[in-house]
Design a protein around this motif. Structure first.
Motif, short mmCIF file in Angstrom:
data_model
loop_
_atom_site.label_atom_id
_atom_site.label_comp_id
_atom_site.label_asym_id
_atom_site.label_seq_id
_atom_site.Cartn_x
_atom_site.Cartn_y
_atom_site.Cartn_z
N GLY A 132 0.83 -1.20 0.00
CA GLY A 132 0.00 0.00 0.00
C GLY A 132 0.86 1.25 0.00
O GLY A 132 2.07 1.20 0.17
N ASP A 133 0.20 2.36 -0.20
CA ASP A 133 0.90 3.64 -0.26
C ASP A 133 1.21 4.16 1.13
O ASP A 133 0.48 3.87 2.09
CB ASP A 133 0.04 4.68 -0.99
CG ASP A 133 -0.13 4.35 -2.46
OD1 ASP A 133 0.76 3.71 -3.04
OD2 ASP A 133 -1.17 4.74 -3.03
N PHE A 134 2.25 4.99 1.22
CA PHE A 134 2.54 5.69 2.47
C PHE A 134 1.49 6.79 2.65
O PHE A 134 1.01 7.35 1.68
CB PHE A 134 3.94 6.31 2.42
CG PHE A 134 5.03 5.34 2.76
CD1 PHE A 134 5.53 5.26 4.06
CD2 PHE A 134 5.56 4.50 1.80
CE1 PHE A 134 6.53 4.37 4.37
CE2 PHE A 134 6.56 3.60 2.11
CZ PHE A 134 7.05 3.53 3.40
N GLN A 135 1.14 7.06 3.91
CA GLN A 135 0.18 8.11 4.24
C GLN A 135 0.86 9.15 5.12
O GLN A 135 1.71 8.81 5.95
CB GLN A 135 -1.02 7.52 4.97
CG GLN A 135 -1.83 6.57 4.12
CD GLN A 135 -3.07 6.09 4.86
OE1 GLN A 135 -3.68 6.82 5.62
NE2 GLN A 135 -3.43 4.84 4.63
N VAL A 136 0.45 10.40 4.98
CA VAL A 136 1.04 11.49 5.75
C VAL A 136 0.59 11.39 7.21
O VAL A 136 -0.60 11.39 7.50
CB VAL A 136 0.66 12.87 5.17
CG1 VAL A 136 1.16 13.98 6.06
CG2 VAL A 136 1.21 13.02 3.76
N LEU A 137 1.55 11.28 8.11
CA LEU A 137 1.28 11.28 9.55
C LEU A 137 1.51 12.68 10.12
O LEU A 137 0.69 13.19 10.87
CB LEU A 137 2.19 10.28 10.26
CG LEU A 137 2.12 10.27 11.79
CD1 LEU A 137 0.76 9.77 12.25
CD2 LEU A 137 3.23 9.42 12.37
N LEU A 138 2.63 13.30 9.74
CA LEU A 138 2.96 14.66 10.17
C LEU A 138 3.15 15.49 8.91
O LEU A 138 4.13 15.29 8.18
CB LEU A 138 4.23 14.68 11.02
CG LEU A 138 4.75 16.06 11.42
CD1 LEU A 138 3.79 16.72 12.41
CD2 LEU A 138 6.14 15.96 12.03
N PRO A 139 2.21 16.41 8.62
CA PRO A 139 2.39 17.28 7.45
C PRO A 139 3.66 18.11 7.61
O PRO A 139 4.16 18.29 8.72
CB PRO A 139 1.15 18.16 7.46
CG PRO A 139 0.17 17.50 8.36
CD PRO A 139 0.98 16.70 9.34
N SER A 140 4.17 18.61 6.53
CA SER A 140 5.41 19.37 6.55
C SER A 140 5.40 20.41 7.68
O SER A 140 4.49 21.22 7.79
CB SER A 140 5.61 20.09 5.21
OG SER A 140 6.86 20.71 5.19
N ALA A 141 6.41 20.31 8.55
CA ALA A 141 6.51 21.19 9.72
C ALA A 141 7.87 21.87 9.70
O ALA A 141 8.89 21.24 9.40
CB ALA A 141 6.34 20.39 11.00
N ALA A 142 7.89 23.14 10.07
CA ALA A 142 9.14 23.91 10.10
C ALA A 142 9.96 23.52 11.33
O ALA A 142 9.44 23.45 12.44
CB ALA A 142 8.85 25.40 10.11
N LEU A 143 11.24 23.27 11.10
CA LEU A 143 12.18 23.03 12.18
C LEU A 143 13.09 24.24 12.40
O LEU A 143 13.64 24.41 13.48
CB LEU A 143 13.04 21.79 11.88
CG LEU A 143 12.27 20.47 11.76
CD1 LEU A 143 13.20 19.36 11.31
CD2 LEU A 143 11.61 20.11 13.08
N MET A 144 13.25 25.04 11.36
CA MET A 144 14.05 26.27 11.43
C MET A 144 13.38 27.32 10.54
O MET A 144 12.77 26.98 9.53
CB MET A 144 15.48 26.04 10.90
CG MET A 144 16.30 25.03 11.66
SD MET A 144 17.90 24.71 10.86
CE MET A 144 18.78 26.22 11.26
N SER A 145 13.53 28.57 10.90
CA SER A 145 13.01 29.66 10.07
C SER A 145 13.99 29.90 8.91
O SER A 145 15.14 29.46 8.97
CB SER A 145 12.86 30.94 10.89
OG SER A 145 14.13 31.46 11.20
N PRO A 146 13.56 30.62 7.87
CA PRO A 146 14.49 30.94 6.78
C PRO A 146 15.74 31.67 7.26
O PRO A 146 16.85 31.34 6.85
CB PRO A 146 13.65 31.81 5.84
CG PRO A 146 12.24 31.37 6.09
CD PRO A 146 12.19 31.05 7.56
#
Length: 118
Positions: A36-50
């Protein structure tokens, strides 16, 4: 940059602790060795600012993602594979990755909830 890891067992996921090492963003997907396909558990989250990314400031902080941060459907399923996708679009000159990722299973019905260190 993405990598698939095999988990020790198949249980619902309660929370994640992620130790950053220079990545700007993290996304976590779950899957099963049965297919089966992978499913998103944690949507893209920032770890550092630009600006932190460009300056190389605070590259090794820890982020805690509890049940409210995780996508409900996948968090309640049982999974034995984890795909972690990292990106660092703001600074191409430094290597980046994670120092660790801890996956906490949801407690069984007769178990106490996991204790989180202070």
């Amino acid at each position: 940059l993405g990598r698939v890891s095999q988990l020790g067992g198949s249980r619902p996921i309660h929370s994640l602790h992620i130790g950053n090492d220079g990545a700007a963003f993290v996304e976590v997907l779950v899957g099963s060795s049965a297919g089966g396909d992978f499913q998103v558990l944690l949507p893209s989250a920032a770890l550092m600012s630009p600006s932190e990314s460009r300056a190389g400031a605070e590259p090794r902080r820890v982020r805690l993602f509890g049940p409210d941060s995780l996508v409900k459907g996948p968090a309640q399923g049982t999974w034995d594979r984890l795909r972690v996708v990292l990106s660092q679009p703001y600074c191409q000159s430094r290597p980046y990755g994670l120092s660790f990722i801890r996956v906490f299973a949801a407690p069984e019905e007769d178990e106490a909830p996991p204790e989180v260190p202070v």
